[in-house]
Write a protein that holds these residues in place. Structure first.
Motif, PDB file in Angstrom:
ATOM      1  N   ILE A   1      12.630 -32.528  -7.793  1.00 12.86           N
ATOM      2  CA  ILE A   1      13.209 -32.336  -9.122  1.00 12.86           C
ATOM      3  C   ILE A   1      12.722 -33.426 -10.070  1.00 12.86           C
ATOM      4  N   GLU A   2      12.701 -34.670  -9.586  1.00  9.93           N
ATOM      5  CA  GLU A   2      12.190 -35.780 -10.414  1.00  9.93           C
ATOM      6  C   GLU A   2      10.755 -35.525 -10.837  1.00  9.93           C
ATOM      7  N   GLU A   3       9.938 -35.101  -9.876  1.00 10.34           N
ATOM      8  CA  GLU A   3       8.525 -34.857 -10.151  1.00 10.34           C
ATOM      9  C   GLU A   3       8.354 -33.724 -11.177  1.00 10.34           C
ATOM     10  N   CYS A   4       9.099 -32.662 -11.004  1.00 10.66           N
ATOM     11  CA  CYS A   4       9.021 -31.540 -11.945  1.00 10.66           C
ATOM     12  C   CYS A   4       9.543 -31.941 -13.324  1.00 10.66           C
ATOM     13  N   THR A   5      10.570 -32.753 -13.342  1.00 11.11           N
ATOM     14  CA  THR A   5      11.119 -33.231 -14.622  1.00 11.11           C
ATOM     15  C   THR A   5      10.070 -34.058 -15.352  1.00 11.11           C
ATOM     16  N   GLU A   6       9.401 -34.929 -14.639  1.00 10.78           N
ATOM     17  CA  GLU A   6       8.347 -35.744 -15.244  1.00 10.78           C
ATOM     18  C   GLU A   6       7.230 -34.863 -15.797  1.00 10.78           C
ATOM     19  N   LYS A   7       6.858 -33.816 -15.057  1.00  6.31           N
ATOM     20  CA  LYS A   7       5.807 -32.899 -15.517  1.00  6.31           C
ATOM     21  C   LYS A   7       6.264 -32.163 -16.773  1.00  6.31           C
ATOM     22  N   LEU A   8       7.518 -31.752 -16.784  1.00  2.00           N
ATOM     23  CA  LEU A   8       8.058 -31.064 -17.962  1.00  2.00           C
ATOM     24  C   LEU A   8       8.041 -31.986 -19.173  1.00  2.00           C
ATOM     25  N   VAL A   9       8.490 -33.214 -18.993  1.00  2.00           N
ATOM     26  CA  VAL A   9       8.492 -34.182 -20.090  1.00  2.00           C
ATOM     27  C   VAL A   9       7.068 -34.421 -20.582  1.00  2.00           C
ATOM     28  N   ASP A  10       6.130 -34.577 -19.661  1.00  2.00           N
ATOM     29  CA  ASP A  10       4.724 -34.762 -20.052  1.00  2.00           C
ATOM     30  C   ASP A  10       4.209 -33.556 -20.828  1.00  2.00           C
ATOM     31  N   SER A  11       4.578 -32.358 -20.379  1.00  2.00           N
ATOM     32  CA  SER A  11       4.142 -31.142 -21.068  1.00  2.00           C
ATOM     33  C   SER A  11       4.683 -31.101 -22.487  1.00  2.00           C
ATOM     34  N   ILE A  12       5.936 -31.463 -22.648  1.00  2.00           N
ATOM     35  CA  ILE A  12       6.524 -31.474 -23.991  1.00  2.00           C
ATOM     36  C   ILE A  12       5.828 -32.524 -24.854  1.00  2.00           C
ATOM     37  N   ARG A  13       5.634 -33.715 -24.313  1.00  2.00           N
ATOM     38  CA  ARG A  13       4.984 -34.790 -25.079  1.00  2.00           C
ATOM     39  C   ARG A  13       3.548 -34.444 -25.459  1.00  2.00           C
ATOM     40  N   ASN A  14       2.886 -33.621 -24.653  1.00  2.00           N
ATOM     41  CA  ASN A  14       1.504 -33.237 -24.923  1.00  2.00           C
ATOM     42  C   ASN A  14       1.396 -31.937 -25.712  1.00  2.00           C
ATOM     43  N   SER A  15       2.523 -31.340 -26.048  1.00  2.00           N
ATOM     44  CA  SER A  15       2.499 -30.070 -26.767  1.00  2.00           C
ATOM     45  C   SER A  15       2.103 -30.277 -28.222  1.00  2.00           C
ATOM     46  N   SER A  16       1.520 -29.238 -28.794  1.00  2.00           N
ATOM     47  CA  SER A  16       1.142 -29.310 -30.210  1.00  2.00           C
ATOM     48  C   SER A  16       2.376 -29.448 -31.095  1.00  2.00           C
ATOM     49  N   ASP A  17       3.501 -28.861 -30.687  1.00  2.00           N
ATOM     50  CA  ASP A  17       4.730 -28.970 -31.478  1.00  2.00           C
ATOM     51  C   ASP A  17       5.225 -30.415 -31.542  1.00  2.00           C
ATOM     52  N   TYR A  18       5.181 -31.107 -30.411  1.00  2.00           N
ATOM     53  CA  TYR A  18       5.645 -32.495 -30.397  1.00  2.00           C
ATOM     54  C   TYR A  18       4.689 -33.386 -31.182  1.00  2.00           C
ATOM     55  N   ARG A  19       3.391 -33.152 -31.017  1.00  2.00           N
ATOM     56  CA  ARG A  19       2.413 -33.945 -31.777  1.00  2.00           C
ATOM     57  C   ARG A  19       2.590 -33.710 -33.279  1.00  2.00           C
ATOM     58  N   ARG A  20       2.856 -32.465 -33.664  1.00  2.00           N
ATOM     59  CA  ARG A  20       3.071 -32.164 -35.084  1.00  2.00           C
ATOM     60  C   ARG A  20       4.333 -32.867 -35.587  1.00  2.00           C
ATOM     61  N   TYR A  21       5.383 -32.887 -34.762  1.00  2.00           N
ATOM     62  CA  TYR A  21       6.611 -33.586 -35.132  1.00  2.00           C
ATOM     63  C   TYR A  21       6.318 -35.064 -35.398  1.00  2.00           C
ATOM     64  N   LEU A  22       5.592 -35.703 -34.482  1.00  2.00           N
ATOM     65  CA  LEU A  22       5.272 -37.126 -34.654  1.00  2.00           C
ATOM     66  C   LEU A  22       4.422 -37.376 -35.903  1.00  2.00           C
ATOM     67  N   GLU A  23       3.464 -36.481 -36.159  1.00  2.00           N
ATOM     68  CA  GLU A  23       2.619 -36.613 -37.344  1.00  2.00           C
ATOM     69  C   GLU A  23       3.446 -36.472 -38.622  1.00  2.00           C
ATOM     70  N   CYS A  24       4.357 -35.509 -38.623  1.00  2.00           N
ATOM     71  CA  CYS A  24       5.205 -35.292 -39.801  1.00  2.00           C
ATOM     72  C   CYS A  24       6.162 -36.467 -39.999  1.00  2.00           C
ATOM     73  N   GLU A  25       6.668 -37.000 -38.903  1.00  2.00           N
ATOM     74  CA  GLU A  25       7.550 -38.164 -38.987  1.00  2.00           C
ATOM     75  C   GLU A  25       6.794 -39.345 -39.584  1.00  2.00           C
ATOM     76  N   GLU A  26       5.576 -39.554 -39.109  1.00  2.00           N
ATOM     77  CA  GLU A  26       4.751 -40.664 -39.619  1.00  2.00           C
ATOM     78  C   GLU A  26       4.437 -40.476 -41.099  1.00  2.00           C
ATOM     79  N   ALA A  27       4.120 -39.251 -41.504  1.00  2.00           N
ATOM     80  CA  ALA A  27       3.816 -38.968 -42.908  1.00  2.00           C
ATOM     81  C   ALA A  27       5.045 -39.217 -43.785  1.00  2.00           C
ATOM     82  N   LEU A  28       6.206 -38.837 -43.285  1.00  2.00           N
ATOM     83  CA  LEU A  28       7.442 -39.009 -44.053  1.00  2.00           C
ATOM     84  C   LEU A  28       7.809 -40.479 -44.208  1.00  2.00           C
TER      85      LEU A  28
END
Length: 113
Positions: A5-32
């Protein structure tokens, strides 16, 4: 916690952090954040909105909603605010879907209030 479960959770978190949606969120936050004070105003408005809808005893829901709506209108004149709020909404949707998938897939009896 179970290692798998820990390993899968880490993979899920990595997937979210590497997603285009998360990257766009960070870019928009930085721009704001390039607009002094605006990011803080948006965060304060988001906080007020959450508090408004989580307070079951709120007798002035309509009045307070109108007031928050006017504040949003003022801030949304800045395209960076709109982009940030849209990116935030997309990220929240992903997190809610992940959470709902887990909760709906695991049988657990929870007493109703």
């Amino acid at each position: 916690m179970d290692y798998e479960i820990e390993e899968c959770t880490e993979k899920l978190v990595d997937s979210i952090r590497n997603s285009s949606d998360y990257r766009r969120y960070l870019e928009c936050e930085e721009a704001l954040e390039k607009f002094p004070g605006v990011f803080d105003q948006v965060m304060e408005l988001r906080k007020k909105t959450i508090e408004l809808y989580q307070d079951p005893d709120n007798g002035n829901l309509m009045e307070n909603s109108d007031e928050l709506g006017k504040e949003y209108e003022r801030l949304e004149k800045l395209p960076e605010v709109n982009a940030f709020l849209e990116a935030e909404e997309d990220l929240v949707r992903i997190l809610n879907n992940v959470s709902a998938s887990v909760v709906n897939s695991v049988k657990m009896r929870v007493p109703k209030p």
